[in-house]
Structure formats: structure tokens, C-alpha cells
Design a protein around this motif. Structure first.
Motif, PDB file in Angstrom:
ATOM      1  N   LYS A 190     -19.989  12.220   2.655  1.00  0.00           N
ATOM      2  CA  LYS A 190     -18.602  11.821   2.873  1.00  0.00           C
ATOM      3  C   LYS A 190     -18.524  10.643   3.844  1.00  0.00           C
ATOM      4  CE  LYS A 190     -14.205  13.669   4.629  1.00  0.00           C
ATOM      5  NZ  LYS A 190     -13.566  14.818   5.331  1.00  0.00           N
ATOM      6  N   HIS A 191     -19.081  10.807   5.032  1.00  0.00           N
ATOM      7  CA  HIS A 191     -18.947   9.809   6.097  1.00  0.00           C
ATOM      8  C   HIS A 191     -20.157   8.886   6.185  1.00  0.00           C
ATOM      9  CE1 HIS A 191     -17.770   8.103   9.955  1.00  0.00           C
ATOM     10  NE2 HIS A 191     -18.940   8.449  10.457  1.00  0.00           N
ATOM     11  N   THR A 192     -21.343   9.400   5.919  1.00  0.00           N
ATOM     12  CA  THR A 192     -22.573   8.622   6.075  1.00  0.00           C
ATOM     13  C   THR A 192     -22.972   7.966   4.758  1.00  0.00           C
ATOM     14  OG1 THR A 192     -23.678  10.763   5.877  1.00  0.00           O
ATOM     15  CG2 THR A 192     -23.559   9.806   8.071  1.00  0.00           C
ATOM     16  N   ASP A 193     -23.880   7.009   4.846  1.00  0.00           N
ATOM     17  CA  ASP A 193     -24.307   6.222   3.694  1.00  0.00           C
ATOM     18  C   ASP A 193     -25.561   6.847   3.076  1.00  0.00           C
ATOM     19  OD1 ASP A 193     -25.034   4.358   1.827  1.00  0.00           O
ATOM     20  OD2 ASP A 193     -25.116   2.655   3.211  1.00  0.00           O
ATOM     21  N   PRO A 194     -25.478   7.340   1.841  1.00  0.00           N
ATOM     22  CA  PRO A 194     -26.657   7.958   1.231  1.00  0.00           C
ATOM     23  C   PRO A 194     -27.778   6.967   0.945  1.00  0.00           C
ATOM     24  CG  PRO A 194     -24.855   7.801  -0.354  1.00  0.00           C
ATOM     25  CD  PRO A 194     -24.284   7.416   0.974  1.00  0.00           C
ATOM     26  N   VAL A 195     -27.453   5.674   0.889  1.00  0.00           N
ATOM     27  CA  VAL A 195     -28.514   4.684   0.705  1.00  0.00           C
ATOM     28  C   VAL A 195     -29.494   4.753   1.870  1.00  0.00           C
ATOM     29  CG1 VAL A 195     -29.027   2.212   0.553  1.00  0.00           C
ATOM     30  CG2 VAL A 195     -27.072   3.164  -0.691  1.00  0.00           C
ATOM     31  N   GLN A 196     -28.973   4.975   3.075  1.00  0.00           N
ATOM     32  CA  GLN A 196     -29.828   5.097   4.252  1.00  0.00           C
ATOM     33  C   GLN A 196     -30.307   6.527   4.484  1.00  0.00           C
ATOM     34  OE1 GLN A 196     -28.067   3.562   7.886  1.00  0.00           O
ATOM     35  NE2 GLN A 196     -29.003   1.564   7.563  1.00  0.00           N
ATOM     36  N   TRP A 197     -29.440   7.517   4.225  1.00  0.00           N
ATOM     37  CA  TRP A 197     -29.679   8.871   4.714  1.00  0.00           C
ATOM     38  C   TRP A 197     -29.848   9.916   3.631  1.00  0.00           C
ATOM     39  CZ3 TRP A 197     -30.901   9.256   9.613  1.00  0.00           C
ATOM     40  CH2 TRP A 197     -30.446   8.250  10.511  1.00  0.00           C
ATOM     41  N   GLY A 198     -29.928   9.511   2.377  1.00  0.00           N
ATOM     42  CA  GLY A 198     -30.029  10.495   1.311  1.00  0.00           C
ATOM     43  C   GLY A 198     -31.250  11.392   1.435  1.00  0.00           C
ATOM     44  N   PRO A 199     -31.110  12.697   1.106  1.00  0.00           N
ATOM     45  CA  PRO A 199     -32.259  13.597   1.145  1.00  0.00           C
ATOM     46  C   PRO A 199     -33.343  13.147   0.164  1.00  0.00           C
ATOM     47  CG  PRO A 199     -30.216  14.822   0.913  1.00  0.00           C
ATOM     48  CD  PRO A 199     -29.881  13.386   0.699  1.00  0.00           C
ATOM     49  N   VAL A 200     -34.573  13.442   0.505  1.00  0.00           N
ATOM     50  CA  VAL A 200     -35.720  13.074  -0.312  1.00  0.00           C
ATOM     51  C   VAL A 200     -36.179  14.302  -1.084  1.00  0.00           C
ATOM     52  CG1 VAL A 200     -38.094  12.245  -0.266  1.00  0.00           C
ATOM     53  CG2 VAL A 200     -36.413  11.292   1.315  1.00  0.00           C
ATOM     54  N   GLY A 201     -36.446  14.132  -2.363  1.00  0.00           N
ATOM     55  CA  GLY A 201     -36.932  15.243  -3.173  1.00  0.00           C
ATOM     56  C   GLY A 201     -36.794  14.924  -4.645  1.00  0.00           C
ATOM     57  N   PRO A 203     -36.897   0.463  17.095  1.00  0.00           N
ATOM     58  CA  PRO A 203     -35.645   1.232  17.122  1.00  0.00           C
ATOM     59  C   PRO A 203     -35.768   2.477  16.241  1.00  0.00           C
ATOM     60  CG  PRO A 203     -35.205  -1.102  16.785  1.00  0.00           C
ATOM     61  CD  PRO A 203     -36.685  -0.933  16.651  1.00  0.00           C
ATOM     62  N   SER A 204     -35.081   3.540  16.611  1.00  0.00           N
ATOM     63  CA  SER A 204     -35.210   4.803  15.875  1.00  0.00           C
ATOM     64  C   SER A 204     -34.699   4.714  14.446  1.00  0.00           C
ATOM     65  CB  SER A 204     -34.451   5.909  16.611  1.00  0.00           C
ATOM     66  OG  SER A 204     -35.006   6.134  17.889  1.00  0.00           O
ATOM     67  N   PHE A 205     -33.713   3.822  14.213  1.00  0.00           N
ATOM     68  CA  PHE A 205     -33.080   3.737  12.903  1.00  0.00           C
ATOM     69  C   PHE A 205     -32.958   2.278  12.482  1.00  0.00           C
ATOM     70  CE2 PHE A 205     -31.050   7.251  15.316  1.00  0.00           C
ATOM     71  CZ  PHE A 205     -31.633   8.307  14.633  1.00  0.00           C
ATOM     72  N   PRO A 206     -32.805   2.031  11.188  1.00  0.00           N
ATOM     73  CA  PRO A 206     -32.572   0.653  10.743  1.00  0.00           C
ATOM     74  C   PRO A 206     -31.226   0.144  11.251  1.00  0.00           C
ATOM     75  CG  PRO A 206     -32.312   2.194   8.924  1.00  0.00           C
ATOM     76  CD  PRO A 206     -32.853   2.980  10.068  1.00  0.00           C
ATOM     77  N   PRO A 207     -31.041  -1.171  11.287  1.00  0.00           N
ATOM     78  CA  PRO A 207     -29.765  -1.721  11.757  1.00  0.00           C
ATOM     79  C   PRO A 207     -28.588  -1.186  10.944  1.00  0.00           C
ATOM     80  CG  PRO A 207     -31.419  -3.453  11.556  1.00  0.00           C
ATOM     81  CD  PRO A 207     -32.008  -2.219  10.931  1.00  0.00           C
ATOM     82  N   ARG A 208     -27.474  -0.989  11.625  1.00  0.00           N
ATOM     83  CA  ARG A 208     -26.267  -0.490  10.962  1.00  0.00           C
ATOM     84  C   ARG A 208     -25.881  -1.428   9.816  1.00  0.00           C
ATOM     85  NH1 ARG A 208     -22.315   2.924  12.705  1.00  0.00           N
ATOM     86  NH2 ARG A 208     -23.180   2.888  14.824  1.00  0.00           N
ATOM     87  N   GLY A 209     -25.629  -0.850   8.667  1.00  0.00           N
ATOM     88  CA  GLY A 209     -25.213  -1.632   7.513  1.00  0.00           C
ATOM     89  C   GLY A 209     -26.350  -2.158   6.662  1.00  0.00           C
ATOM     90  N   GLU A 210     -27.578  -2.084   7.145  1.00  0.00           N
ATOM     91  CA  GLU A 210     -28.710  -2.554   6.345  1.00  0.00           C
ATOM     92  C   GLU A 210     -28.993  -1.547   5.232  1.00  0.00           C
ATOM     93  OE1 GLU A 210     -33.441  -3.706   6.836  1.00  0.00           O
ATOM     94  OE2 GLU A 210     -32.068  -3.924   8.534  1.00  0.00           O
TER      95      GLU A 210
END
Length: 304
Positions: free
Chosen positions: A267-278, A109-116
Motif C-alpha cells: 500500500k505505502h511502500t514500493d514493491p520494486v524496492q521492497w517486494g518479497p523474494v520467492g 548506506p543501508s538502503f538504496p537512495p529514495r526513489g531509485e
């Protein structure tokens, strides 16, 4: 080892693949298939990039009975094929096995399961690790934070801008324009920031904001506005920034990967999953648009 990785996506989705590809560089001959505009930023990490929208790749999604002759894709050979798709009926996986009968083929799958609670970069690295590739999924995030992964001649020794990007491709991610006015004014009151050139970065999704910010003369006389800059101009702007502020967007991910000091507003998305890397990224997560959130943002600005 000839390695074919297929993962199409928007700019931010594609950029989150870069730390994984950087870990594999030198360990395999990597052919990467994706979509523009993110594809252009993958070239230094792989042997070859290909656009999924170009001729030939439609066969990946088709019933092979529709074609005459031997099955083929625009890649001559591969020892391992890793693809990231929603492949509920198995068509893509079956086609890949027909195209590369001697290769190990895995479809994830392109992304991890929702909520993981796992970052997308760690998820992608774990998928490749489970397919037997020489990568340590636990170390990818740490390594990506040590130095910029996107480098070039755009960087300036004299970083003299503060860049504001008040939009994204999803309005649910965005704080309102009036709130951004407050952020800009508050940031420009900070002594070390006040010496910087305020710069507004607007993409196609923010076309309506161009007039909104231009109406505020106290800003428009000082602020430089870049609307839909092409790739090199965008990289030059980010490379000359002493500080960048933006929502969860592809450009925010790009800023982080370039090593630009980045404040990312989630705001809407979860930074645990989608936070920028740097190495110089600060994430501010908050749905409520209020003075307390502005205080957290300016505090982050003061720490970068």
C-alpha cells in the motif's frame, strides 16, 4: 577469506540480506552481525552470527579516545569488512579501519537512495560486488526465486492452512481490519480455499485486532488465532500453509523465502524496492481499499 558483514535491521530488512549471503556461501567464511529476530534465520547461510546488541559492539560507534588499550571488537580477524550504516561523519568507517588495519573496509548506506528503482537485494549484492566479492548482482534475484532459502522440519506434506496476517510494524502499510474481513470472506468462498483451515497470525503490533476478529463469530468458530508465536511455532504455521496473505512485513518476507505461496499486499511502500523474494510470490500494489482491490487479491489467490 574471512568476511565480516555488518547490517542491523528489523526482521524484513535482515531477511532481504539472505539471498545475498546464500550466493556467497562456500566462497568465504562469513561472520554476520545483525539484530534479532532476523538474525536467527541467517545461521544456515553463514559461519557465525553475532548480535549487535551484545557486549563489545558499542565500540563501533564510540570515540576511540574513550578506551584504553588496543582497539578490539568481538571478531578476532577479518580480511574484508562490509558494513551497512548511515555513517555521515565517517565514525563507523574510521573505527572499523582501526579495528581491522589490514582488511579492506567498505561502508555503504543501508538502503538504496529514495526513489531509485532497484530492489534492495540487488542493491546489497551490487555493494558487495563493487567491494570485490565473488557475487553476480544480476543473478542473485533469479537464483533466490528458484528454491526456498529457509528450509527445515516445519514444512508439511499436507499444507492445510490459509494464513492471514493483517498487520505490520508500520500502520501506513496496513489496510483496515474491516477490509481484511472482506478479504477473508471472499477467499473462503473460493472452492479450493474453502477446504483449508483459516488461520490468523497476529504480532505485538496487532494486539488490538485480536478482539476485533474474535467478535465475528462466523469466523472465530472456524479460525485459529496465533498471537505472538515464538520462532518455531511461527515457522510451523507458515510451513503448513497452502497459502499466505499479508502486508509488506517481516513475516511476509519470511513466508516468501520459505517457499510458501504468498500474496503480498503493498500500500505505502514500493514493491520494486521492497517486494518479497520467492518463487511463489504474487504482489498486489494498491492504496485504495475497494472492491476492485479485492478482485485483484482473489485473482492472485486463484493463480497460486
Amino acid at each position: 577469506m574471512e568476511l565480516l558483514i555488518i547490517r542491523p535491521g528489523a526482521l524484513g530488512d535482515t531477511l532481504l540480506m539472505l539471498p545475498v549471503l546464500a550466493e556467497l556461501k562456500g566462497k568465504a567464511t562469513i561472520h554476520f552481525v545483525g539484530r534479532q529476530p532476523g538474525l536467527a534465520h541467517m545461521r544456515d547461510a553463514v559461519y557465525h552470527t553475532m548480535d549487535l546488541e551484545r557486549a563489545g559492539w558499542h565500540r563501533l560507534f564510540s570515540d576511540q579516545s574513550c578506551f584504553s588499550g588496543p582497539p578490539s571488537l568481538p571478531v578476532p580477524r577479518a580480511d574484508r569488512v562490509i558494513a551497512f550504516f548511515k555513517d555521515e561523519n565517517g565514525t563507523i568507517g574510521q573505527n572499523l579501519k582501526r579495528f581491522f588495519p589490514k582488511a579492506l573496509v567498505r561502508v555503504f548506506p543501508s538502503f538504496p537512495p529514495r526513489g531509485e528503482k532497484i530492489h534492495v537485494v540487488r542493491y546489497l549484492a551490487g555493494c558487495l560486488e563493487s567491494a570485490g566479492l565473488p557475487i553476480n548482482s544480476d543473478g542473485v534475484m533469479d537464483n533466490a526465486g528458484r528454491h526456498p532459502l529457509i528450509c527445515g522440519p516445519w514444512g508439511s506434506k499436507h499444507r492445510n492452512r490459509i494464513v492471514f496476517h493483517p498487520g505490520s510494524g508500520n500502520t501506513e502499510k496496513n489496510h483496515p481490519p474491516d477490509f481484511w474481513l472482506d478479504i477473508i470472506h471472499e477467499c473462503m468462498e473460493i472452492k479450493r480455499v474453502s477446504r483449508l483451515k483459516p488461520t490468523l497470525l497476529l504480532g505485538p503490533a496487532e494486539a488490538s485486532l485480536r478482539n476485533f476478529f474474535s467478535r465475528h463469530k462466523d469466523l472465530s468458530t472456524r479460525m485459529e488465532i496465533f498471537f505472538c508465536p515464538e520462532k518455531e511455532s511461527l515457522l510451523r504455521v507458515l510451513g503448513s500453509a497452502a497459502l499466505y496473505l499479508g502486508h509488506d512485513s517481516g513475516i511476509t518476507h519470511l513466508s516468501g523465502l520459505m517457499g510458501t505461496p504468498t500474496v503480498a499486499l503493498f500500500k505505502h511502500t514500493d514493491p520494486v524496492q521492497w517486494g518479497p523474494v520467492g518463487s511463489r510470490v504474487r504482489i498486489i500494489h494498491g492504496r485504495k481499499t475497494d472492491r476492485e482491490l479485492i478482485k485483484r487479491i482473489t485473482a492472485a489467490v486463484n493463480t497460486l
